[in-house]
Design an enzyme around this catalytic site. Sequence first.
Site, PDB file in Angstrom:
ATOM      1  N   GLU A 169       2.146   7.294  -8.886  1.00  0.00           N
ATOM      2  CA  GLU A 169       1.346   7.136  -7.679  1.00  0.00           C
ATOM      3  C   GLU A 169      -0.087   7.568  -8.002  1.00  0.00           C
ATOM      4  O   GLU A 169      -0.326   8.250  -9.024  1.00  0.00           O
ATOM      5  CB  GLU A 169       1.918   8.012  -6.556  1.00  0.00           C
ATOM      6  CG  GLU A 169       3.328   7.655  -6.111  1.00  0.00           C
ATOM      7  CD  GLU A 169       3.409   6.370  -5.305  1.00  0.00           C
ATOM      8  OE1 GLU A 169       2.342   5.863  -4.891  1.00  0.00           O
ATOM      9  OE2 GLU A 169       4.537   5.856  -5.114  1.00  0.00           O
ATOM     10  N   THR A 220       0.859  -1.188   0.000  1.00  0.00           N
ATOM     11  CA  THR A 220       0.000   0.000   0.000  1.00  0.00           C
ATOM     12  C   THR A 220       0.896   1.239   0.000  1.00  0.00           C
ATOM     13  O   THR A 220       2.121   1.140   0.007  1.00  0.00           O
ATOM     14  CB  THR A 220      -0.882   0.035   1.253  1.00  0.00           C
ATOM     15  OG1 THR A 220      -0.066   0.344   2.411  1.00  0.00           O
ATOM     16  CG2 THR A 220      -1.577  -1.303   1.480  1.00  0.00           C
ATOM     17  N   LYS A 249      13.365   8.255  -1.887  1.00  0.00           N
ATOM     18  CA  LYS A 249      14.233   7.165  -2.340  1.00  0.00           C
ATOM     19  C   LYS A 249      15.708   7.449  -2.067  1.00  0.00           C
ATOM     20  O   LYS A 249      16.442   6.577  -1.595  1.00  0.00           O
ATOM     21  CB  LYS A 249      13.999   6.907  -3.832  1.00  0.00           C
ATOM     22  CG  LYS A 249      12.633   6.312  -4.139  1.00  0.00           C
ATOM     23  CD  LYS A 249      12.394   6.182  -5.639  1.00  0.00           C
ATOM     24  CE  LYS A 249      11.020   5.594  -5.932  1.00  0.00           C
ATOM     25  NZ  LYS A 249      10.738   5.498  -7.380  1.00  0.00           N
ATOM     26  N   ASP A 279       8.736  11.825  -4.113  1.00  0.00           N
ATOM     27  CA  ASP A 279       9.017  10.395  -4.141  1.00  0.00           C
ATOM     28  C   ASP A 279      10.508  10.127  -4.333  1.00  0.00           C
ATOM     29  O   ASP A 279      11.078   9.232  -3.716  1.00  0.00           O
ATOM     30  CB  ASP A 279       8.216   9.738  -5.271  1.00  0.00           C
ATOM     31  CG  ASP A 279       8.246   8.230  -5.196  1.00  0.00           C
ATOM     32  OD1 ASP A 279       7.906   7.680  -4.128  1.00  0.00           O
ATOM     33  OD2 ASP A 279       8.612   7.591  -6.198  1.00  0.00           O
ATOM     34  N   GLU A 292      13.246  -3.779  -0.527  1.00  0.00           N
ATOM     35  CA  GLU A 292      13.986  -3.583  -1.774  1.00  0.00           C
ATOM     36  C   GLU A 292      13.215  -2.726  -2.770  1.00  0.00           C
ATOM     37  O   GLU A 292      13.780  -1.881  -3.458  1.00  0.00           O
ATOM     38  CB  GLU A 292      14.316  -4.945  -2.396  1.00  0.00           C
ATOM     39  CG  GLU A 292      15.097  -4.883  -3.693  1.00  0.00           C
ATOM     40  CD  GLU A 292      16.500  -4.336  -3.518  1.00  0.00           C
ATOM     41  OE1 GLU A 292      16.703  -3.161  -3.885  1.00  0.00           O
ATOM     42  OE2 GLU A 292      17.365  -5.063  -3.010  1.00  0.00           O
ATOM     43  N   VAL A 331      13.020   1.389  -3.615  1.00  0.00           N
ATOM     44  CA  VAL A 331      13.850   2.117  -4.574  1.00  0.00           C
ATOM     45  C   VAL A 331      14.061   1.232  -5.796  1.00  0.00           C
ATOM     46  O   VAL A 331      14.619   0.143  -5.695  1.00  0.00           O
ATOM     47  CB  VAL A 331      15.225   2.486  -3.976  1.00  0.00           C
ATOM     48  CG1 VAL A 331      16.048   3.269  -4.996  1.00  0.00           C
ATOM     49  CG2 VAL A 331      15.061   3.279  -2.693  1.00  0.00           C
ATOM     50  N   GLY A 387       6.302  -0.068 -12.792  1.00  0.00           N
ATOM     51  CA  GLY A 387       5.434  -1.065 -13.408  1.00  0.00           C
ATOM     52  C   GLY A 387       5.027  -2.121 -12.413  1.00  0.00           C
ATOM     53  O   GLY A 387       5.820  -2.541 -11.558  1.00  0.00           O
ATOM     54  N   LYS A 418       6.824   2.969   0.984  1.00  0.00           N
ATOM     55  CA  LYS A 418       8.037   3.709   1.331  1.00  0.00           C
ATOM     56  C   LYS A 418       7.886   4.551   2.591  1.00  0.00           C
ATOM     57  O   LYS A 418       8.873   5.130   3.056  1.00  0.00           O
ATOM     58  CB  LYS A 418       8.441   4.628   0.170  1.00  0.00           C
ATOM     59  CG  LYS A 418       8.970   3.913  -1.045  1.00  0.00           C
ATOM     60  CD  LYS A 418       9.431   4.879  -2.114  1.00  0.00           C
ATOM     61  CE  LYS A 418       8.262   5.439  -2.900  1.00  0.00           C
ATOM     62  NZ  LYS A 418       7.599   4.448  -3.754  1.00  0.00           N
TER      63      LYS A 418
END
Length: 814
Positions: free
Chosen positions: A667, A555, A682, A678, A606, A609, A796, A579
């Site tokens: 997003e 989510t 990262k 975002d 993982e 990023v 993707g 994240k």
Amino acid sequence: MQVLKFGGTSVGSPEAIQKVIEIVKEKISKEPVIVVVSAFGGITDALLDCGLQAARGQEQYKEQVNLITTRHLNAVKELIPIQQQSSMLSAVKKLCNEVEDLCNGIFLLGEMTARTRDKLVSYGELISSQVINNAFLAKGILTTWWDSRKLIRTNSDFGKATLDTETTVENFSEIMKELATDLVIMPGFIASDPNGITTTLGRGGSDYTAAIAAAAIGATSLEIWTDVSGMMTADPRWVPNAKVIPTISYQEAMELSHFGAKVIYPPTIQPVMNKSIPVWIKNTFAPSDAGTLIQQDSYRNGTPVRGISSISNLALLSLEGSGMVGVPGFSRRLFEALSSQQINVILITQGSSEHSICVGVDTSTADKAKLAVDEAFAPEINLQQVDPLVVEKELSIVALVGEQMKSHPGISGKMFGALGRNGVNVRAIAQGSSERNISAVIATLDVRKAINLLHEEFFETVNKQVNLFISGVGNVGSKLLAQLAQQQQYLLHHMRLQLRVVGLANSKRTLINEEGIDLNKWKELLAAAPESTIETFTDGIIQRNLRNSVFVDITASEVVASVYGKLLDKSIAVVACNKIACSSPFKYYRELKDKAHDFNTQFLFETNVGAGLPIIGTLNDLLRSGDRINRMEAVLSGTLNFVFNHYDGSRPFADVVRQAQDEGYTEPDPRLDLSGTDVMRKIMILAREAGETLEMDSIHNNSFLPASCMEGTVEDFYKEMLRLEDHFRSIYDAAAAKGCKLKFVASFKEGKAAVGLQEIPTGHDLSNLFGKDNIVLFYTDRYPQQPLVIKGAGAGADVTASGVFADILRATLN
């Protein structure tokens, strides 16, 4: 100074003693050593047998004495050059004559008292220690022989003497002042009472002697040398795949030694534990093997269960009756009756109803116990207030031992679940408040089976069952479920991994099925599930306490991210595509990492990023292998890369962004991508993984998006971008005029991070990116000029789901 103890098998033959000499030679080249030795293997039993035969009037004891004498004389002849043998042969013969004289006296009296028994069996260590001492001298190694009877003081309870610690320490202190060699040889097992009369420290007491010596002199370490390479997870005679335990705490070692592990004598631990002296269990016949280290608090770095042990020849005594309920004194009377007959209680259980008390004793004392208890409770038995004592024999105890079990809920359930699934009936259970030992009484016929299945359950599961709880079943979540369904049989057959989805949750409903959710029908099943919250879902996960549980968050919810700590506290692994947790204040990020470490579980992210790209894993591999990150440059937004790869001014910028959203690259609110927020998250996550304490507000953001675009709804955002098309076109034209491409770049150097749109010239590593590609350049000590490059699709649903899948496998296999 070090103390080394060599057991009966380690000195069981001249060849073995030669190995002992080689081991000790290496040790004394580094520091002085005290060597404590047992009797030659089998000699103590042989001596005891001589005494018993003599007490029964059987003259065969003389033949046994001759065999003992011959064995020791032969050892002298093999270990010591012929020109040096004479005095030692005479000494051995003299001691063996004393054994014979003692047995003659026992024969004439027709009895062997506890005091005489102690005297008789002491000769095993007295002879072996002097033979071994002379074997060292024959090799040109100077030694001093100490008589343990002059050093170790006990009371006069022959056969069960206890240590006079104060006098013993004083004796060692005095004799250490006169030490003139780097090597001392002394017999184990034997001591003396205040009158100088020989006593013993119990079978296996040579270990105890060595521990007493180590504590008295403040040794740097104690090494117990035997015929196995350390303490084992189970008895290797019963469990072929038993493993050596590398490290173990004093408390765990004590528990295992009491519960059938014969590698170390139980009282050995206490003296060294009081002085925090490390103890090594080593193999005389494989000295290069690492062995087992026993020390304080070693359990903190270990597994919850350290070993599985057992006690055989157990009888279960059950005292039951309605007259016991609420009446004080019944337990006291039971234990007084057993104590009066010198019956040791191994295990105790009592139900909270007070209707019954159950104790475990050695089978050899069970009949005597029944007579004593029935007599003690005769009035209540006659009045039918208490039933006659029930005795069950042919029972054994199996025990799980591990200091860390107390902080890992579910160990007992896993143990008894394994026993139950395999048809092993549990007659009684005992667990102390320390939770260091969980014991179950079972039929002796089931012991081998039980120990093997428990070892398989805790140390070598054949098919490892993994239970997945997945929050988030949107675009990425749906792809993950499809991939799991596709790979279930492959993982089972090729990796012996039974991967089951047992829980699903979306923003409104939760579905949990402990038997596994049918992944061909998950949409219908979830739609029919009751409305619920993430808190209810989390509580359900914890309450079920299924083994090998993994929580998967797919989510973008802050609420879902807030439950990670609660799950990690219960040793439930967390795999996060979300994240928010890792980009939250550093304190929370660090707390989650620490919880995963403290509770021996996994926190993996993982896909935070680069979607499925191995960016965080590679970064961690670099650090773990000793490299250092000096600089990072990256294009970390598949969305922004897609947008700027497709925008050429021929159609509005807003249309290209909408295309990216429609194809699943953004997003739900594209402004998180286009604003750089975002990307900031990262690069901050990468910097934190590289060891930097970094917060969001310290990252510089050179945004290309006008402030007006951040106002209103998502549709307002698209309208504003259309209105500002000239702004976006001018940015593109300026870069094109220089032959450059537009890339939204994140950088980290010297503790500082920044993100922003940059004009990248042709030929640069960041230039040649297509579609939704991400790229990261790691400049490290090992890659100072030519960076380590990771490049590929960074957005993707399919690739993100595959990255989550890979993290699930990592959480499962670690």
